[in-house]
Design an enzyme around this catalytic site. Structure first.
Site, PDB file in Angstrom:
ATOM      1  N   LYS A   1     -13.537   4.292   5.495  1.00  6.57           N
ATOM      2  CA  LYS A   1     -12.140   4.258   5.068  1.00  6.57           C
ATOM      3  C   LYS A   1     -11.316   3.697   6.207  1.00  6.57           C
ATOM      4  O   LYS A   1     -11.440   4.142   7.352  1.00  6.57           O
ATOM      5  CB  LYS A   1     -11.677   5.699   4.750  1.00  6.57           C
ATOM      6  CG  LYS A   1     -10.252   5.791   4.280  1.00  6.57           C
ATOM      7  CD  LYS A   1     -10.163   5.648   2.775  1.00  6.57           C
ATOM      8  CE  LYS A   1      -8.769   5.357   2.294  1.00  6.57           C
ATOM      9  NZ  LYS A   1      -8.422   3.927   2.231  1.00  6.57           N
TER      10      LYS A   1
ATOM     11  N   LYS B   1     -12.799  -0.644   9.129  1.00  3.43           N
ATOM     12  CA  LYS B   1     -11.574  -1.451   9.227  1.00  3.43           C
ATOM     13  C   LYS B   1     -11.930  -2.883   8.871  1.00  3.43           C
ATOM     14  O   LYS B   1     -13.087  -3.289   8.999  1.00  3.43           O
ATOM     15  CB  LYS B   1     -11.021  -1.401  10.656  1.00  3.43           C
ATOM     16  CG  LYS B   1      -9.581  -1.822  10.787  1.00  3.43           C
ATOM     17  CD  LYS B   1      -8.605  -0.715  10.430  1.00  3.43           C
ATOM     18  CE  LYS B   1      -7.186  -1.231  10.389  1.00  3.43           C
ATOM     19  NZ  LYS B   1      -6.207  -0.140  10.194  1.00  3.43           N
TER      20      LYS B   1
ATOM     21  N   GLY C   1      -4.070  -0.805   3.271  1.00  3.83           N
ATOM     22  CA  GLY C   1      -3.233  -1.794   3.959  1.00  3.83           C
ATOM     23  C   GLY C   1      -3.187  -1.566   5.464  1.00  3.83           C
ATOM     24  O   GLY C   1      -3.700  -0.571   5.973  1.00  3.83           O
ATOM     25  N   ASP C   2      -2.599  -2.502   6.161  1.00  7.51           N
ATOM     26  CA  ASP C   2      -2.306  -2.392   7.595  1.00  7.51           C
ATOM     27  C   ASP C   2      -1.284  -3.502   7.842  1.00  7.51           C
ATOM     28  O   ASP C   2      -0.619  -3.957   6.898  1.00  7.51           O
ATOM     29  CB  ASP C   2      -3.590  -2.580   8.434  1.00  7.51           C
ATOM     30  CG  ASP C   2      -3.377  -2.246   9.911  1.00  7.51           C
ATOM     31  OD1 ASP C   2      -3.273  -1.057  10.241  1.00  7.51           O
ATOM     32  OD2 ASP C   2      -3.283  -3.169  10.743  1.00  7.51           O
TER      33      ASP C   2
ATOM     34  N   THR D   1       2.733   7.310   6.931  1.00  6.87           N
ATOM     35  CA  THR D   1       2.434   7.163   8.361  1.00  6.87           C
ATOM     36  C   THR D   1       3.682   7.486   9.192  1.00  6.87           C
ATOM     37  O   THR D   1       3.619   8.234  10.177  1.00  6.87           O
ATOM     38  CB  THR D   1       1.914   5.753   8.670  1.00  6.87           C
ATOM     39  OG1 THR D   1       0.837   5.475   7.775  1.00  6.87           O
ATOM     40  CG2 THR D   1       1.411   5.640  10.095  1.00  6.87           C
TER      41      THR D   1
ATOM     42  N   SER E   1      -3.891   8.490   2.010  1.00  2.00           N
ATOM     43  CA  SER E   1      -4.893   7.655   1.327  1.00  2.00           C
ATOM     44  C   SER E   1      -6.033   8.528   0.816  1.00  2.00           C
ATOM     45  O   SER E   1      -6.544   8.330  -0.290  1.00  2.00           O
ATOM     46  CB  SER E   1      -5.467   6.608   2.286  1.00  2.00           C
ATOM     47  OG  SER E   1      -4.598   5.521   2.388  1.00  2.00           O
TER      48      SER E   1
HETATM   49  P1  NDP Z   1       3.773  -3.999   9.083  1.00  2.00           P
HETATM   50  O1  NDP Z   1       3.114  -5.309   8.888  1.00  2.00           O
HETATM   51  O2  NDP Z   1       4.496  -3.373   7.945  1.00  2.00           O
HETATM   52  O3  NDP Z   1       4.801  -4.086  10.298  1.00  2.00           O
HETATM   53  C1  NDP Z   1       4.396  -4.425  11.580  1.00  2.00           C
HETATM   54  C2  NDP Z   1       5.621  -4.540  12.459  1.00  2.00           C
HETATM   55  O4  NDP Z   1       5.198  -4.759  13.795  1.00  2.00           O
HETATM   56  C3  NDP Z   1       6.504  -5.699  12.070  1.00  2.00           C
HETATM   57  O5  NDP Z   1       7.830  -5.393  12.396  1.00  2.00           O
HETATM   58  C4  NDP Z   1       5.950  -6.818  12.965  1.00  2.00           C
HETATM   59  O6  NDP Z   1       6.867  -7.867  13.223  1.00  2.00           O
HETATM   60  C5  NDP Z   1       5.654  -6.045  14.231  1.00  2.00           C
HETATM   61  N1  NDP Z   1       4.591  -6.745  14.977  1.00  2.00           N
HETATM   62  C6  NDP Z   1       3.369  -7.124  14.515  1.00  2.00           C
HETATM   63  N2  NDP Z   1       2.684  -7.760  15.474  1.00  2.00           N
HETATM   64  C7  NDP Z   1       3.499  -7.782  16.544  1.00  2.00           C
HETATM   65  C8  NDP Z   1       3.357  -8.298  17.851  1.00  2.00           C
HETATM   66  N3  NDP Z   1       2.235  -8.941  18.236  1.00  2.00           N
HETATM   67  N4  NDP Z   1       4.389  -8.109  18.710  1.00  2.00           N
HETATM   68  C9  NDP Z   1       5.511  -7.468  18.321  1.00  2.00           C
HETATM   69  N5  NDP Z   1       5.698  -6.964  17.093  1.00  2.00           N
HETATM   70  C10 NDP Z   1       4.711  -7.125  16.228  1.00  2.00           C
HETATM   71  O7  NDP Z   1       2.636  -3.014   9.657  1.00  2.00           O
HETATM   72  P2  NDP Z   1       2.629  -1.442   9.689  1.00  2.00           P
HETATM   73  O8  NDP Z   1       3.996  -0.914   9.908  1.00  2.00           O
HETATM   74  O9  NDP Z   1       1.844  -0.983   8.535  1.00  2.00           O
HETATM   75  O10 NDP Z   1       1.713  -1.181  10.976  1.00  2.00           O
HETATM   76  C11 NDP Z   1       2.250  -1.063  12.285  1.00  2.00           C
HETATM   77  C12 NDP Z   1       1.237  -0.404  13.198  1.00  2.00           C
HETATM   78  O11 NDP Z   1       0.907   0.883  12.672  1.00  2.00           O
HETATM   79  C13 NDP Z   1      -0.098  -1.135  13.348  1.00  2.00           C
HETATM   80  O12 NDP Z   1      -0.599  -0.902  14.643  1.00  2.00           O
HETATM   81  C14 NDP Z   1      -0.987  -0.430  12.325  1.00  2.00           C
HETATM   82  O13 NDP Z   1      -2.362  -0.551  12.643  1.00  2.00           O
HETATM   83  C15 NDP Z   1      -0.500   0.996  12.502  1.00  2.00           C
HETATM   84  N6  NDP Z   1      -0.797   1.882  11.391  1.00  2.00           N
HETATM   85  C16 NDP Z   1      -0.312   1.616  10.138  1.00  2.00           C
HETATM   86  C17 NDP Z   1      -0.576   2.468   9.108  1.00  2.00           C
HETATM   87  C18 NDP Z   1       0.030   2.289   7.766  1.00  2.00           C
HETATM   88  O14 NDP Z   1      -0.103   3.210   6.933  1.00  2.00           O
HETATM   89  N7  NDP Z   1       0.718   1.215   7.478  1.00  2.00           N
HETATM   90  C19 NDP Z   1      -1.458   3.646   9.290  1.00  2.00           C
HETATM   91  C20 NDP Z   1      -1.834   3.876  10.667  1.00  2.00           C
HETATM   92  C21 NDP Z   1      -1.543   2.999  11.657  1.00  2.00           C
HETATM   93  P3  NDP Z   1       6.687  -9.294  12.491  1.00  2.00           P
HETATM   94  O15 NDP Z   1       7.238  -9.096  11.115  1.00  2.00           O
HETATM   95  O16 NDP Z   1       7.460 -10.232  13.319  1.00  2.00           O
HETATM   96  O17 NDP Z   1       5.212  -9.602  12.497  1.00  2.00           O
END
Ligand code: NDP
Length: 447
Positions: free
Chosen positions: A92, A128, A167-168, A211, A379
């Site tokens: 998962k 993943k 998703g991620d 999250t 999830s």
């Molecule tokens: P989203 O795609 O919804 O949002 C990601 C955010 O981070 C956007 O604002 C994006 O900006 C920014 N971002 C991405 N890459 C970079 C970078 N290299 N430098 C600066 N900013 C960046 O993703 P999530 O909110 O779902 O995920 C965010 C984090 O949380 C990740 O690490 C993910 O693995 C983790 N996570 C998410 C979960 C979930 O349920 N969604 C669960 C557990 C962990 P831009 O639009 O410019 O790319």
């Protein structure tokens, strides 16, 4: 063999077998360093080669994803699914679509996912996946063609009792929908093979918020243990995606003031407190950039580039964007500015040096493995609802989420205390997560 030698040998092997995969090395090192006292107390884990098996994925699939854009041009991306460990249940973990994706990122995330899923107390193994595809600037039709092509191959490897992606970064409800549709068409099965689905076709209430809400629930629990709360605190959040938006929402509900948000181009600072309705419109409806926020908010400032976000004075820092976004210098600035707590909404957003600064300065530091487990926890609840064919109410799913986050806090702090590192939630989360997986692996024999 002494525990230290076991750990060093396993780490050397990881470096040798996975050259250039720096994020994976970083994640493994942090976990293995925490496990020395556990292996000292449990020689049976050493004898059974638990650590050597834990750091080697059970299966890795890499495949080509050919697709066509709206102008008829052909493109080829690369996709991955790393099925890391199935001791506690079906693999998962999410799928990430981002140009920086390569095998090392997917392995780091998959490895973290094993222990994170274990911490939730639900029956989920760790995995993943993702692709170096960039959905930014692509039309809905282009994203659909890409998702369909990816699922045409991925559907051979996943299933509701085998491997259940979610998703991620770059994969939200739209992408899950396109992939689910293609899986259903090819396999002729309507099953809970993906989580994060739409509410009318098998999704769970609270999954979208999980999250971010879960992060705030666990940080709140840690603050309460020190007689504090979010009420009246100033909070810096980075990112403006799924995690950042719903962390902001929950902080505001608990009386805190969120003053920053960002994307990969830059960050906004709003001393009046972030207007979340405006952010939701820009990011979720218009798929715009965070810089647009300042057009309608006179006191807010936009700064190009992301690193300065941690110079903003705050009581609590919640990095919710991406890995290694908060380094040692940023952690020192936060400490100097009086920050009392940091919770990782993203996966591994703090560098190891930054984490050390927080620990040395007695800043409450909740690592992603524990702090962002709320997403995968709901999830898991979505999988349970799919098996029952019964949707839960928002209140029931939210109450379960909160209970799980409070339990993670308790188990993590107790494990840290039991192994002589009270207050160190990094070690506590690694140890508590590991013990369950190790015992299951031991019970299931050499597989
Ligand atoms: P989203 O795609 O919804 O949002 C990601 C955010 O981070 C956007 O604002 C994006 O900006 C920014 N971002 C991405 N890459 C970079 C970078 N290299 N430098 C600066 N900013 C960046 O993703 P999530 O909110 O779902 O995920 C965010 C984090 O949380 C990740 O690490 C993910 O693995 C983790 N996570 C998410 C979960 C979930 O349920 N969604 C669960 C557990 C962990 P831009 O639009 O410019 O790319």
């Amino acid at each position: 063999m002494a525990a230290k030698t076991t750990v060093q040998d396993a780490y050397d092997q990881v470096l040798k077998r996975n050259p250039g995969e720096t994020e994976f090395h970083q994640a493994v090192k942090e976990v293995l360093d925490s496990l020395v006292p556990v292996l000292d107390r449990h020689p049976e884990y050493v004898r059974a080669g638990i650590v050597d098996r834990l750091v080697e994925p059970e299966r890795q699939v890499i495949f080509r994803v050919p697709w066509q854009d709206d102008k008829g041009n052909f493109h080829v991306n690369r996709a991955f699914r790393v099925e890391f460990n199935s001791a506690l249940g079906p693999y998962k973990g999410g799928l990430r679509f981002h140009p920086t994706v390569y095998l090392g990122i997917i392995k780091f995330l998959g490895f973290e996912q094993i222990l994170k899923n274990s911490l939730t107390g639900l029956m989920m193994g760790g995995g993943k996946g993702g692709s170096d595809f960039d959905p930014k600037g692509r039309s809905d039709d282009e994203v659909m063609r890409f998702c369909q092509s990816l699922m045409t191959e991925l559907c051979r490897h996943i299933g509701p009792d085998t491997d259940v992606p979610a998703g991620d970064i770059g994969v939200g409800g739209r992408e899950i929908g396109f992939m689910f549709g293609q899986y259903k068409r090819i396999r002729n099965e309507f099953t809970g093979v993906l989580t994060g689905k739409g509410l009318d076709w098998g999704g769970s209430l609270v999954r979208t918020e999980a999250t971010g809400y879960g992060l705030v629930y666990i940080v709140d629990e840690a603050l309460k243990a020190q007689g504090k709360s979010f009420d009246g605190l100033t909070v810096s959040v980075s990112g403006s995606g799924n995690v950042a938006i719903f962390a902001t929402e929950k902080v505001q509900e608990l009386g805190g003031k969120v003053v920053t948000l960002s994307d990969s181009n830059g960050y906004v600072y709003d001393p009046d407190g972030i207007d979340l309705d405006a952010v939701k419109r820009i990011k979720l409806v218009e798929r715009g950039r965070i810089r647009e926020y300042v057009n309608a908010h006179k006191n807010a400032q936009y700064t190009e580039g992301c690193s300065g976000i941690w110079d903003v004075k705050c009581d609590v820092a919640l990095p919710c964007a991406t890995q290694n976004e908060l380094d040692e210098a940023a952690a020192k600035t936060l400490v100097t500015n009086g920050c009392i707590a940091a919770g990782e909404g993203a996966n591994m957003p703090c560098t190891p040096e930054a984490a050390d600064v927080f620990l040395e300065n007695k800043v409450l530091f909740l690592p992603g493995k524990a702090a962002n487990a709320g997403g995968v926890a709901v999830s898991g609840l979505e999988m349970a609802q799919n098996s029952q064919r019964l949707p839960w109410t928002f209140e029931k799913a939210d109450a379960e989420l909160k209970k799980i986050m409070v339990t993670i806090y308790k188990n993590t702090s107790e494990a840290a205390r039991e192994y002589g590192c009270e207050g160190n939630f990094v070690a506590g989360a690694n140890i508590a997560g590991f013990l369950k997986v190790a015992n299951a692996m031991l019970a299931q024999g050499l597989v």
